[in-house]
Design an enzyme around this catalytic site. Structure first.
Site, short mmCIF file in Angstrom:
data_model
loop_
_atom_site.label_atom_id
_atom_site.label_comp_id
_atom_site.label_asym_id
_atom_site.label_seq_id
_atom_site.Cartn_x
_atom_site.Cartn_y
_atom_site.Cartn_z
N ASP A 286 42.67 39.29 78.07
CA ASP A 286 41.47 40.12 78.20
C ASP A 286 40.32 39.60 77.35
O ASP A 286 39.15 39.93 77.60
CB ASP A 286 41.77 41.57 77.79
CG ASP A 286 42.52 42.34 78.86
OD1 ASP A 286 42.49 41.92 80.04
OD2 ASP A 286 43.13 43.37 78.52
N HIS B 67 40.10 37.70 56.79
CA HIS B 67 41.35 37.08 56.40
C HIS B 67 42.49 37.99 56.83
O HIS B 67 43.45 38.20 56.09
CB HIS B 67 41.39 36.84 54.89
CG HIS B 67 40.53 35.70 54.43
ND1 HIS B 67 41.03 34.56 53.84
CD2 HIS B 67 39.20 35.52 54.50
CE1 HIS B 67 40.04 33.73 53.55
NE2 HIS B 67 38.91 34.30 53.94
N HIS C 96 42.69 28.14 56.54
CA HIS C 96 41.73 29.12 56.07
C HIS C 96 41.97 30.46 56.77
O HIS C 96 42.86 31.21 56.35
CB HIS C 96 40.31 28.58 56.28
CG HIS C 96 39.24 29.38 55.64
ND1 HIS C 96 37.91 28.95 55.61
CD2 HIS C 96 39.25 30.60 55.04
CE1 HIS C 96 37.19 29.87 54.99
NE2 HIS C 96 37.97 30.88 54.64
N TYR D 13 35.69 45.31 85.31
CA TYR D 13 36.25 46.24 84.35
C TYR D 13 35.15 47.05 83.68
O TYR D 13 34.09 46.52 83.35
CB TYR D 13 37.05 45.48 83.29
CG TYR D 13 37.66 46.36 82.21
CD1 TYR D 13 38.92 46.90 82.36
CD2 TYR D 13 36.95 46.61 81.06
CE1 TYR D 13 39.47 47.71 81.38
CE2 TYR D 13 37.48 47.42 80.06
CZ TYR D 13 38.75 47.96 80.23
OH TYR D 13 39.28 48.75 79.24
N HIS E 20 33.90 37.03 59.98
CA HIS E 20 34.94 36.25 59.33
C HIS E 20 35.86 37.21 58.59
O HIS E 20 35.39 38.05 57.83
CB HIS E 20 34.30 35.26 58.35
CG HIS E 20 35.28 34.51 57.50
ND1 HIS E 20 36.41 33.92 58.02
CD2 HIS E 20 35.30 34.25 56.16
CE1 HIS E 20 37.07 33.31 57.03
NE2 HIS E 20 36.43 33.52 55.91
#
Length: 229
Positions: A119, A96, A168, A226, A94
């Site tokens: 991708d 910001h 958020h 790839y 997580h």
């Protein structure tokens, strides 16, 4: 008991400011040991520069702290909800990060304009609905996880390894926490490029379906070719 798991979580957490994804103490990363039913996560409010592997907090899938002297991240219930809902996920991140968070605050998905985006995601980076006053007032972090899981009712988390939580910020995930960090870097990059593309071409259309499929499938799924075996 959880030395390696805590080291893995620590390495992921300190990678976030190194990649420019973190301001102050915002954000966190977690790594899970599915066999032991527990995950390691950053302690709450601790500066990244002061972290050590021993500071990581281990929490089980019932939400109980099983190792660590510090309080776990306030976002721990969100991570726990995602680990319970997405059994193929080995790590959650997580942040910001500025450009991705701008899309989240606006309540807009990140549109898919080019192959860099393709991708990593098999379409736009999704955004959740806004949380209700009741959800915010109750078990807020757990309910944050619930709105993410709700958004993925018809999406495969392997095809869309991240989400923007409305108002958020982004959450990303992957088969390992290292891969979740990589995706967090990619989400910030593609958010920035999307904003610049929209400035250049406000009416820009999404990438062609054939080009999206080619770039996504050459990196993901049974036919991927790839990289190295």
């Amino acid at each position: 008991m959880f030395t390696e798991l805590k080291r893995e979580a620590y390495e992921a957490n300190v990678a976030l400011p190194r990649h420019g994804l973190i301001n102050l103490t915002f954000g966190n990363a977690s790594a899970i040991d599915r066999a032991k039913g527990a995950f390691a996560i950053k302690p709450s409010g601790v500066d990244y520069a002061a972290l050590s592997p021993a500071d990581m907090v281990v929490v089980d899938l019932d939400g109980r702290r099983v190792e660590g002297r510090l309080n776990p991240s306030s976002d721990t219930p969100t991570h726990r909800r995602l680990f319970l809902a997405f059994p193929g996920v080995g790590g959650v991140v997580h942040t910001h990060s500025s450009h991705a968070t701008a899309f989240a605050q606006a309540g807009r998905p990140i549109p898919i304009f080019g192959t860099t985006h393709a991708d990593y995601f098999n379409g736009e980076v999704p955004v959740t609905r806004r949380m209700t006053p009741e959800e915010i007032a109750s078990a807020y972090e757990w309910e944050t996880g619930n709105v993410i899981v709700e958004r993925f009712a018809a999406l495969d988390p392997a095809d869309f390894p991240g989400v923007l939580v409305n108002r958020h910020a982004p959450f990303t995930w992957g088969p390992s926490v290292g891969k979740a960090v990589e995706t967090a870097v990619a989400v910030e990059c593609i958010a920035h490029m999307a904003l610049m593309s929209l400035r250049l071409a406000p009416d820009l259309e999404p990438i062609e379906a054939e080009l999206l499929a080619k770039h996504f499938k050459r990196k993901h799924g049974a036919g991927a070719y790839y990289g190295q075996a």
